[in-house]
Design a protein around this motif. Structure first.
Motif, PDB file in Angstrom:
ATOM      1  N   SER A  70       0.831  -1.195   0.000  1.00  0.00           N
ATOM      2  CA  SER A  70       0.000   0.000   0.000  1.00  0.00           C
ATOM      3  C   SER A  70       0.873   1.256   0.000  1.00  0.00           C
ATOM      4  N   LEU A  71       1.929   1.266   0.821  1.00  0.00           N
ATOM      5  CA  LEU A  71       2.847   2.401   0.835  1.00  0.00           C
ATOM      6  C   LEU A  71       3.525   2.567  -0.522  1.00  0.00           C
ATOM      7  N   SER A  72       3.842   1.470  -1.163  1.00  0.00           N
ATOM      8  CA  SER A  72       4.468   1.519  -2.478  1.00  0.00           C
ATOM      9  C   SER A  72       3.538   2.196  -3.492  1.00  0.00           C
ATOM     10  N   ARG A  73       2.256   1.861  -3.440  1.00  0.00           N
ATOM     11  CA  ARG A  73       1.291   2.505  -4.343  1.00  0.00           C
ATOM     12  C   ARG A  73       1.131   3.986  -3.987  1.00  0.00           C
ATOM     13  N   TYR A  74       1.171   4.284  -2.692  1.00  0.00           N
ATOM     14  CA  TYR A  74       1.125   5.681  -2.252  1.00  0.00           C
ATOM     15  C   TYR A  74       2.304   6.449  -2.852  1.00  0.00           C
ATOM     16  N   ALA A  75       3.499   5.877  -2.730  1.00  0.00           N
ATOM     17  CA  ALA A  75       4.705   6.530  -3.245  1.00  0.00           C
ATOM     18  C   ALA A  75       4.637   6.705  -4.755  1.00  0.00           C
ATOM     19  N   GLU A  76       4.073   5.719  -5.420  1.00  0.00           N
ATOM     20  CA  GLU A  76       3.920   5.797  -6.878  1.00  0.00           C
ATOM     21  C   GLU A  76       3.047   6.994  -7.256  1.00  0.00           C
ATOM     22  N   GLN A  77       1.957   7.183  -6.534  1.00  0.00           N
ATOM     23  CA  GLN A  77       1.027   8.263  -6.862  1.00  0.00           C
ATOM     24  C   GLN A  77       1.524   9.620  -6.382  1.00  0.00           C
ATOM     25  N   HIS A  78       2.181   9.674  -5.218  1.00  0.00           N
ATOM     26  CA  HIS A  78       2.580  10.952  -4.630  1.00  0.00           C
ATOM     27  C   HIS A  78       4.040  11.320  -4.880  1.00  0.00           C
ATOM     28  N   GLY A  79       4.828  10.386  -5.375  1.00  0.00           N
ATOM     29  CA  GLY A  79       6.229  10.672  -5.665  1.00  0.00           C
ATOM     30  C   GLY A  79       7.154  10.555  -4.469  1.00  0.00           C
ATOM     31  N   HIS A  80       6.619  10.127  -3.333  1.00  0.00           N
ATOM     32  CA  HIS A  80       7.431   9.960  -2.122  1.00  0.00           C
ATOM     33  C   HIS A  80       6.746   8.981  -1.169  1.00  0.00           C
ATOM     34  N   ALA A  81       7.536   8.452  -0.260  1.00  0.00           N
ATOM     35  CA  ALA A  81       7.017   7.510   0.739  1.00  0.00           C
ATOM     36  C   ALA A  81       7.049   8.151   2.118  1.00  0.00           C
ATOM     37  N   ALA A  82       6.572   9.383   2.204  1.00  0.00           N
ATOM     38  CA  ALA A  82       6.597  10.125   3.464  1.00  0.00           C
ATOM     39  C   ALA A  82       5.230  10.748   3.753  1.00  0.00           C
ATOM     40  N   PRO A  83       4.214   9.922   3.949  1.00  0.00           N
ATOM     41  CA  PRO A  83       2.902  10.489   4.271  1.00  0.00           C
ATOM     42  C   PRO A  83       2.924  11.142   5.653  1.00  0.00           C
ATOM     43  N   ALA A  84       2.059  12.123   5.839  1.00  0.00           N
ATOM     44  CA  ALA A  84       1.909  12.745   7.159  1.00  0.00           C
ATOM     45  C   ALA A  84       1.422  11.674   8.141  1.00  0.00           C
ATOM     46  N   ARG A  85       1.799  11.818   9.390  1.00  0.00           N
ATOM     47  CA  ARG A  85       1.499  10.799  10.401  1.00  0.00           C
ATOM     48  C   ARG A  85       0.018  10.451  10.460  1.00  0.00           C
ATOM     49  N   GLU A  86      -0.855  11.422  10.272  1.00  0.00           N
ATOM     50  CA  GLU A  86      -2.299  11.161  10.380  1.00  0.00           C
ATOM     51  C   GLU A  86      -2.931  10.687   9.060  1.00  0.00           C
ATOM     52  N   GLU A  87      -2.151  10.572   8.009  1.00  0.00           N
ATOM     53  CA  GLU A  87      -2.694  10.222   6.688  1.00  0.00           C
ATOM     54  C   GLU A  87      -3.151   8.763   6.607  1.00  0.00           C
ATOM     55  N   ARG A  88      -4.290   8.593   5.943  1.00  0.00           N
ATOM     56  CA  ARG A  88      -4.833   7.254   5.667  1.00  0.00           C
ATOM     57  C   ARG A  88      -4.730   7.013   4.169  1.00  0.00           C
ATOM     58  N   TRP A  89      -4.532   5.747   3.814  1.00  0.00           N
ATOM     59  CA  TRP A  89      -4.394   5.387   2.403  1.00  0.00           C
ATOM     60  C   TRP A  89      -4.876   3.952   2.251  1.00  0.00           C
ATOM     61  N   GLU A  90      -5.805   3.740   1.330  1.00  0.00           N
ATOM     62  CA  GLU A  90      -6.329   2.401   1.047  1.00  0.00           C
ATOM     63  C   GLU A  90      -6.798   1.687   2.318  1.00  0.00           C
ATOM     64  N   GLY A  91      -7.381   2.450   3.232  1.00  0.00           N
ATOM     65  CA  GLY A  91      -7.916   1.869   4.454  1.00  0.00           C
ATOM     66  C   GLY A  91      -6.904   1.675   5.575  1.00  0.00           C
ATOM     67  N   TRP A  92      -5.641   1.990   5.322  1.00  0.00           N
ATOM     68  CA  TRP A  92      -4.598   1.848   6.345  1.00  0.00           C
ATOM     69  C   TRP A  92      -4.280   3.208   6.932  1.00  0.00           C
ATOM     70  N   ARG A  93      -3.836   3.210   8.160  1.00  0.00           N
ATOM     71  CA  ARG A  93      -3.261   4.416   8.763  1.00  0.00           C
ATOM     72  C   ARG A  93      -1.794   4.439   8.334  1.00  0.00           C
ATOM     73  N   ILE A  94      -1.591   4.755   7.063  1.00  0.00           N
ATOM     74  CA  ILE A  94      -0.279   4.586   6.443  1.00  0.00           C
ATOM     75  C   ILE A  94       0.782   5.499   7.054  1.00  0.00           C
ATOM     76  N   GLY A  95       0.405   6.707   7.431  1.00  0.00           N
ATOM     77  CA  GLY A  95       1.367   7.609   8.057  1.00  0.00           C
ATOM     78  C   GLY A  95       1.848   7.081   9.402  1.00  0.00           C
ATOM     79  N   ALA A  96       0.942   6.538  10.191  1.00  0.00           N
ATOM     80  CA  ALA A  96       1.311   5.957  11.490  1.00  0.00           C
ATOM     81  C   ALA A  96       2.186   4.727  11.276  1.00  0.00           C
ATOM     82  N   TRP A  97       1.867   3.939  10.248  1.00  0.00           N
ATOM     83  CA  TRP A  97       2.668   2.741   9.969  1.00  0.00           C
ATOM     84  C   TRP A  97       4.098   3.127   9.579  1.00  0.00           C
ATOM     85  N   VAL A  98       4.245   4.162   8.751  1.00  0.00           N
ATOM     86  CA  VAL A  98       5.575   4.638   8.362  1.00  0.00           C
ATOM     87  C   VAL A  98       6.343   5.075   9.612  1.00  0.00           C
TER      88      VAL A  98
END
Length: 93
Positions: A30-58
């Motif tokens: 999921s983070l990989s797809r996020y990075a593909e779309q946003h150009g980076h793998a550094a979501p804000a801590r509170e960011e959600r992506w594809e149903g995950w709390r991806i920022g907290a996971w990072v």
């Protein structure tokens, strides 16, 4: 190289990845797809992506660096914009 029979002699040898490993892999994808779309793998801590709390996971992965496998560390480092320290201007982890 070990044969299957030799590996089965090892106590608690797992043939299937653990649910923890599968969960990590799913969140990484999921983070990989996020990075593909946003150009980076550094979501804000509170960011959600594809149903995950991806920022907290990072953030958790950054804190777990010394406990991640070398393979997991290298996999994360292969993502565009991955950093072991949160980028400036982001909320502190």
């Amino acid at each position: 190289m070990h044969t299957g029979a030799e590996l089965e002699l090892i106590p608690r040898w797992p043939w299937e990845p653990s649910s923890r490993d599968q969960g990590w892999a799913a969140k990484f994808k999921s983070l990989s797809r996020y990075a593909e779309q946003h150009g980076h793998a550094a979501p804000a801590r509170e960011e959600r992506w594809e149903g995950w709390r991806i920022g907290a996971w990072v953030s958790q992965q950054r804190h777990r660096r010394g406990r991640l496998s070398a393979e997991q560390q290298a996999t994360l480092e292969g993502l565009p914009g991955w950093a072991w320290v949160a980028p400036m201007g982001r909320p502190a982890d």
